[in-house]
Design a protein around this motif. Structure first.
Motif, PDB file in Angstrom:
ATOM      1  N   SER A   1     -15.138 -36.602 -17.302  1.00  0.00           N
ATOM      2  CA  SER A   1     -13.848 -36.211 -17.868  1.00  0.00           C
ATOM      3  C   SER A   1     -12.930 -35.750 -16.742  1.00  0.00           C
ATOM      4  O   SER A   1     -13.324 -35.693 -15.577  1.00  0.00           O
ATOM      5  CB  SER A   1     -14.033 -35.056 -18.849  1.00  0.00           C
ATOM      6  OG  SER A   1     -14.226 -33.845 -18.138  1.00  0.00           O
ATOM      7  N   LEU A   2     -11.727 -35.383 -17.128  1.00  0.00           N
ATOM      8  CA  LEU A   2     -10.793 -34.726 -16.211  1.00  0.00           C
ATOM      9  C   LEU A   2     -10.793 -33.224 -16.504  1.00  0.00           C
ATOM     10  O   LEU A   2     -11.591 -32.753 -17.340  1.00  0.00           O
ATOM     11  CB  LEU A   2      -9.391 -35.297 -16.439  1.00  0.00           C
ATOM     12  CG  LEU A   2      -8.968 -36.340 -15.403  1.00  0.00           C
ATOM     13  CD1 LEU A   2      -7.821 -37.151 -15.925  1.00  0.00           C
ATOM     14  CD2 LEU A   2      -8.554 -35.644 -14.103  1.00  0.00           C
ATOM     15  N   ILE A   3      -9.903 -32.501 -15.851  1.00  0.00           N
ATOM     16  CA  ILE A   3      -9.665 -31.090 -16.183  1.00  0.00           C
ATOM     17  C   ILE A   3      -8.157 -30.932 -16.403  1.00  0.00           C
ATOM     18  O   ILE A   3      -7.384 -31.063 -15.459  1.00  0.00           O
ATOM     19  CB  ILE A   3     -10.145 -30.156 -15.054  1.00  0.00           C
ATOM     20  CG1 ILE A   3     -11.665 -30.314 -14.844  1.00  0.00           C
ATOM     21  CG2 ILE A   3      -9.804 -28.701 -15.377  1.00  0.00           C
ATOM     22  CD1 ILE A   3     -12.219 -29.511 -13.689  1.00  0.00           C
TER      23      ILE A   3
ATOM     24  N   VAL B   1      -8.989 -36.985 -20.857  1.00  0.00           N
ATOM     25  CA  VAL B   1      -7.644 -37.560 -20.922  1.00  0.00           C
ATOM     26  C   VAL B   1      -7.462 -38.777 -20.010  1.00  0.00           C
ATOM     27  O   VAL B   1      -6.337 -39.187 -19.740  1.00  0.00           O
ATOM     28  CB  VAL B   1      -6.569 -36.499 -20.639  1.00  0.00           C
ATOM     29  CG1 VAL B   1      -6.444 -35.572 -21.833  1.00  0.00           C
ATOM     30  CG2 VAL B   1      -6.869 -35.717 -19.383  1.00  0.00           C
ATOM     31  N   CYS B   2      -8.571 -39.365 -19.556  1.00  0.00           N
ATOM     32  CA  CYS B   2      -8.496 -40.705 -18.962  1.00  0.00           C
ATOM     33  C   CYS B   2      -9.299 -41.667 -19.851  1.00  0.00           C
ATOM     34  O   CYS B   2      -9.483 -42.828 -19.513  1.00  0.00           O
ATOM     35  CB  CYS B   2      -8.991 -40.719 -17.520  1.00  0.00           C
ATOM     36  SG  CYS B   2      -8.295 -42.073 -16.542  1.00  0.00           S
ATOM     37  N   GLY B   3      -9.811 -41.154 -20.964  1.00  0.00           N
ATOM     38  CA  GLY B   3     -10.467 -42.016 -21.946  1.00  0.00           C
ATOM     39  C   GLY B   3     -11.804 -42.583 -21.523  1.00  0.00           C
ATOM     40  O   GLY B   3     -12.264 -43.580 -22.077  1.00  0.00           O
ATOM     41  N   HIS B   4     -12.496 -41.942 -20.580  1.00  0.00           N
ATOM     42  CA  HIS B   4     -13.783 -42.500 -20.136  1.00  0.00           C
ATOM     43  C   HIS B   4     -14.829 -42.447 -21.253  1.00  0.00           C
ATOM     44  O   HIS B   4     -15.805 -43.192 -21.203  1.00  0.00           O
ATOM     45  CB  HIS B   4     -14.275 -41.779 -18.876  1.00  0.00           C
ATOM     46  CG  HIS B   4     -13.385 -41.981 -17.686  1.00  0.00           C
ATOM     47  ND1 HIS B   4     -13.640 -41.452 -16.452  1.00  0.00           N
ATOM     48  CD2 HIS B   4     -12.226 -42.675 -17.548  1.00  0.00           C
ATOM     49  CE1 HIS B   4     -12.681 -41.796 -15.607  1.00  0.00           C
ATOM     50  NE2 HIS B   4     -11.812 -42.534 -16.246  1.00  0.00           N
ATOM     51  N   ASN B   5     -14.604 -41.578 -22.241  1.00  0.00           N
ATOM     52  CA  ASN B   5     -15.548 -41.533 -23.374  1.00  0.00           C
ATOM     53  C   ASN B   5     -15.627 -42.881 -24.092  1.00  0.00           C
ATOM     54  O   ASN B   5     -16.698 -43.273 -24.554  1.00  0.00           O
ATOM     55  CB  ASN B   5     -15.146 -40.424 -24.347  1.00  0.00           C
ATOM     56  CG  ASN B   5     -13.739 -40.594 -24.905  1.00  0.00           C
ATOM     57  OD1 ASN B   5     -12.786 -40.779 -24.143  1.00  0.00           O
ATOM     58  ND2 ASN B   5     -13.594 -40.535 -26.212  1.00  0.00           N
TER      59      ASN B   5
ATOM     60  N   ALA C   1     -18.554 -39.478 -12.122  1.00  0.00           N
ATOM     61  CA  ALA C   1     -17.515 -39.044 -11.178  1.00  0.00           C
ATOM     62  C   ALA C   1     -16.594 -40.144 -10.677  1.00  0.00           C
ATOM     63  O   ALA C   1     -16.593 -40.465  -9.493  1.00  0.00           O
ATOM     64  CB  ALA C   1     -18.184 -38.353  -9.985  1.00  0.00           C
ATOM     65  N   GLU C   2     -15.770 -40.716 -11.573  1.00  0.00           N
ATOM     66  CA  GLU C   2     -14.715 -41.613 -11.080  1.00  0.00           C
ATOM     67  C   GLU C   2     -13.506 -40.802 -10.642  1.00  0.00           C
ATOM     68  O   GLU C   2     -12.873 -41.120  -9.644  1.00  0.00           O
ATOM     69  CB  GLU C   2     -14.318 -42.627 -12.154  1.00  0.00           C
ATOM     70  CG  GLU C   2     -13.331 -43.696 -11.656  1.00  0.00           C
ATOM     71  CD  GLU C   2     -11.883 -43.272 -11.667  1.00  0.00           C
ATOM     72  OE1 GLU C   2     -11.091 -43.805 -10.864  1.00  0.00           O
ATOM     73  OE2 GLU C   2     -11.501 -42.382 -12.464  1.00  0.00           O
ATOM     74  N   GLU C   3     -13.178 -39.749 -11.405  1.00  0.00           N
ATOM     75  CA  GLU C   3     -12.018 -38.921 -11.050  1.00  0.00           C
ATOM     76  C   GLU C   3     -12.347 -38.148  -9.778  1.00  0.00           C
ATOM     77  O   GLU C   3     -13.382 -37.497  -9.697  1.00  0.00           O
ATOM     78  CB  GLU C   3     -11.687 -37.929 -12.187  1.00  0.00           C
ATOM     79  CG  GLU C   3     -11.404 -38.579 -13.539  1.00  0.00           C
ATOM     80  CD  GLU C   3     -10.093 -39.348 -13.583  1.00  0.00           C
ATOM     81  OE1 GLU C   3      -9.311 -39.280 -12.614  1.00  0.00           O
ATOM     82  OE2 GLU C   3      -9.858 -40.030 -14.605  1.00  0.00           O
ATOM     83  N   TYR C   4     -11.428 -38.207  -8.799  1.00  0.00           N
ATOM     84  CA  TYR C   4     -11.681 -37.582  -7.497  1.00  0.00           C
ATOM     85  C   TYR C   4     -11.112 -36.153  -7.545  1.00  0.00           C
ATOM     86  O   TYR C   4     -10.006 -35.889  -7.077  1.00  0.00           O
ATOM     87  CB  TYR C   4     -10.991 -38.417  -6.419  1.00  0.00           C
ATOM     88  CG  TYR C   4     -11.588 -38.325  -5.041  1.00  0.00           C
ATOM     89  CD1 TYR C   4     -12.406 -39.333  -4.545  1.00  0.00           C
ATOM     90  CD2 TYR C   4     -11.317 -37.238  -4.206  1.00  0.00           C
ATOM     91  CE1 TYR C   4     -12.940 -39.271  -3.276  1.00  0.00           C
ATOM     92  CE2 TYR C   4     -11.849 -37.170  -2.933  1.00  0.00           C
ATOM     93  CZ  TYR C   4     -12.661 -38.192  -2.479  1.00  0.00           C
ATOM     94  OH  TYR C   4     -13.191 -38.131  -1.209  1.00  0.00           O
TER      95      TYR C   4
ATOM     96  N   ASN D   1      -1.193 -40.580 -19.541  1.00  0.00           N
ATOM     97  CA  ASN D   1      -2.548 -40.492 -18.998  1.00  0.00           C
ATOM     98  C   ASN D   1      -2.658 -39.222 -18.139  1.00  0.00           C
ATOM     99  O   ASN D   1      -1.688 -38.791 -17.548  1.00  0.00           O
ATOM    100  CB  ASN D   1      -2.811 -41.757 -18.163  1.00  0.00           C
ATOM    101  CG  ASN D   1      -4.286 -41.968 -17.917  1.00  0.00           C
ATOM    102  OD1 ASN D   1      -5.135 -41.356 -18.545  1.00  0.00           O
ATOM    103  ND2 ASN D   1      -4.599 -42.844 -16.986  1.00  0.00           N
ATOM    104  N   HIS D   2      -3.854 -38.623 -18.093  1.00  0.00           N
ATOM    105  CA  HIS D   2      -4.115 -37.413 -17.293  1.00  0.00           C
ATOM    106  C   HIS D   2      -3.218 -36.250 -17.726  1.00  0.00           C
ATOM    107  O   HIS D   2      -2.825 -35.448 -16.879  1.00  0.00           O
ATOM    108  CB  HIS D   2      -3.887 -37.664 -15.788  1.00  0.00           C
ATOM    109  CG  HIS D   2      -4.964 -38.476 -15.139  1.00  0.00           C
ATOM    110  ND1 HIS D   2      -5.245 -38.414 -13.781  1.00  0.00           N
ATOM    111  CD2 HIS D   2      -5.830 -39.375 -15.631  1.00  0.00           C
ATOM    112  CE1 HIS D   2      -6.233 -39.242 -13.489  1.00  0.00           C
ATOM    113  NE2 HIS D   2      -6.604 -39.849 -14.599  1.00  0.00           N
ATOM    114  N   SER D   3      -2.881 -36.154 -19.001  1.00  0.00           N
ATOM    115  CA  SER D   3      -1.921 -35.111 -19.380  1.00  0.00           C
ATOM    116  C   SER D   3      -2.303 -34.465 -20.704  1.00  0.00           C
ATOM    117  O   SER D   3      -3.297 -34.825 -21.337  1.00  0.00           O
ATOM    118  CB  SER D   3      -0.523 -35.708 -19.487  1.00  0.00           C
ATOM    119  OG  SER D   3      -0.357 -36.246 -20.787  1.00  0.00           O
TER     120      SER D   3
HETATM  121 ZN   LIG Z   1      -8.181 -41.152 -14.471  1.00  0.00          ZN
END
Ligand SMILES: [Zn+2]
Ligand SMILES: [Zn+2]
Length: 487
Positions: free
Chosen positions: A112-114, A130-134, A167-170, A399-401
């Motif tokens: 996920s993101l934060i 909020v990047c929809g990886h689920n 861990a795709e989100e850096y 996205n990301h928000s």
């Molecule tokens: Zn993302």
């Protein structure tokens, strides 16, 4: 690429028994696709429930223990043997058809993101999907349901791996650098770690379906994405009474401010076609308002469409950081890490995917996402093998928000899963003619060993004194080892 021929490696005993009892069918690809689709439809409720459950339990990169467990449990439930704890939280299930042919990896991202402002953010960690990886885990598992049907497998040649990648989100760079120091990883992103660990050594083709924030009923491969270099920066000044004796201090916050102005002054030199994005944040601006800030930290990404443009922009950023330090006599430490390589996705594979999407949801669902200025570690994968990264609609907001939301679970999980299953059937059916053609004719920009040398070359730390620059310059890290270029 030689494959073992003992057959059906990766299937549990129950499925293997069933598989060995059926006579390989002379099924054409359209029959295989309809068997796969029926199996996916029969499990659609469970697949969507799993994707919603992951939305409800978000975990950022290298912390996705629960998400990995849910994924591995589902794989076992459908008869696949899951390997866990790869790159800390990754899960892989592989099926070998027993007939030689390419190895296709269908991927989904666990993390996920934060974004604490989102209504569904975890109250303690701020984590949220909020990047929809689920939905990616859902559509990867949907493809697994369809492709693991014995009647489907009997028509295919080669191997298929289902990969849940961490861990795709850096993000959380300090936390991940701690994992690196503890020897748990070398790179800060999941697919880079999968490559380092050899998990992609014998993979020939890879697919991953990402959500896009549009409510279009469409599944559109991306053309290309920016690459990225990450920097962690520390300005070291000297503390003093901020009101009584600021002349005795060295203001590290002023150094950072000037550095940011210096970065802004570079922007007119960035070429439009290079799509450069430099975006710093201040992570520490001082300790107490009555003391001159002596320890100020920043993180930033330097993104661009080509390696040359990334390196050019990164050199200008370093210059601006040093200029800020020099103006006030501070010292700057610059820690550079490999981010992601630019993504260049495979057009032939994209065209095959378009055929599949046309069959599945009609011509109106086909298209291309033009160059995107975000970055992904699928970019790294795209430099070593034929790769596609389609975007599926069915989401709204930014996205990301804080206002991101999934709106069409059927499209994102079920249709996107069927599209990857059918693409794999096209690649590996009929003796894997189409898969071989794509894999054999791919002129990889980098071999895996070259790739590792390139990303390791970006790792560097430099300490530079703005008060006596010629005396204290001390750069560790040699720069990329392999000269190469992308257009
Ligand atoms: Zn993302
Ligand atoms: Zn994403």
């Amino acid at each position: 690429m030689p494959l073992p021929i003992e057959g059906q490696e990766g299937l549990t005993a129950r499925t293997r028994d069933h598989f060995s009892r059926i006579i390989p069918l002379m099924t054409d690809t359209s029959t295989a696709k309809s068997i796969a689709a029926s199996a996916i439809d029969a499990r659609s409720e469970g697949l969507i429930a799993l994707s919603k459950d992951i939305w409800d339990h978000p975990e950022p990169g290298f912390r996705e223990h629960r998400t990995a467990q849910v994924t591995a449990d589902f794989m076992r439930e459908i008869g696949l043997a899951a390997r866990e704890n790869i790159a800390i939280t990754g899960v892989i299930a592989r099926i070998n058809t027993g007939r030689p042919g390419p190895h296709v990896a269908i991927m989904g991202e666990l993390d996920s993101l934060i974004v604490p402002e989102h209504r569904d953010a975890d109250s303690a960690s701020g984590a949220v999907h909020v990047c929809g990886h689920n939905i990616q885990i859902g559509n990867m598992l949907a493809a697994a349901v369809g492709l693991s049907q014995p009647e489907v497998l009997a028509t295919l040649s080669g191997s298929i791996s289902f990969m849940a990648v961490p861990a795709e989100e850096y993000i959380e760079i300090e936390f991940r650098e701690g994992l690196r120091e503890a020897g748990e990883l070398e790179f800060l992103a999941g697919k880079q770690e999968f490559i380092r660990l050899g998990e992609l050594d014998d993979v020939d083709i890879s697919l991953l379906t990402h959500v896009e924030t549009s409510e279009l009923t469409a599944l559109r491969p991306a053309v290309s994405l920016n690459g990225m270099i990450a920097k962690r920066v520390r300005f070291i000044g000297r503390s003093a009474h901020a009101g009584g004796s600021p002349e005795l201090g060295i203001n590290a916050l002023n150094a950072a401010n000037l550095a940011m102005q210096g970065i802004h002054a570079q922007r007119e030199t960035f070429k439009d076609d290079d799509h450069v994005r430099v975006h710093p944040i201040l992570t520490r601006g001082g300790a107490a308002v009555s003391s001159v800030p002596a320890n100020v930290t920043m993180e930033m990404f330097v993104r661009a469409a080509t390696v040359e443009a990334m390196e050019d922009a990164a050199a200008k950023v370093d210059r601006a950081l040093k200029a800020g330090a020099m103006a006030v006599g501070a010292t700057v430490e610059i820690s550079t890490s490999p981010g992601y390589l630019p993504a260049k996705f495979h057009e032939g594979l994209g065209e095959l995917y378009d055929e599949v999407v046309t069959d599945l949801i009609g011509k109106s669902g086909v298209g291309r996402m033009p160059h995107r200025t975000s970055s992904t570690d699928m970019g790294d994968v795209s430099q070593i093998m034929p790769t596609i990264h389609p975007y599926v609609g069915g989401a709204r907001g930014r996205n990301h928000s804080d206002d991101f939301d999934i709106t069409d679970w059927d499209l994102d999980v079920i249709d996107a899963g069927k599209a990857m299953a059918n693409t794999t059937i096209e690649l590996l059916g009929n003796g894997a003619v189409r898969g071989r053609e794509i894999a054999d004719n791919f002129d990889a920009p980098l071999s895996i060993s070259e790739y590792l040398a390139v990303v390791r070359g970006y790792q560097a730390t430099e300490k530079w004194s703005g008060s006596s620059p010629s005396l204290l310059g001390d750069r560790k890290g040699s720069g990329p080892q392999i000269p190469f270029s992308f257009s």
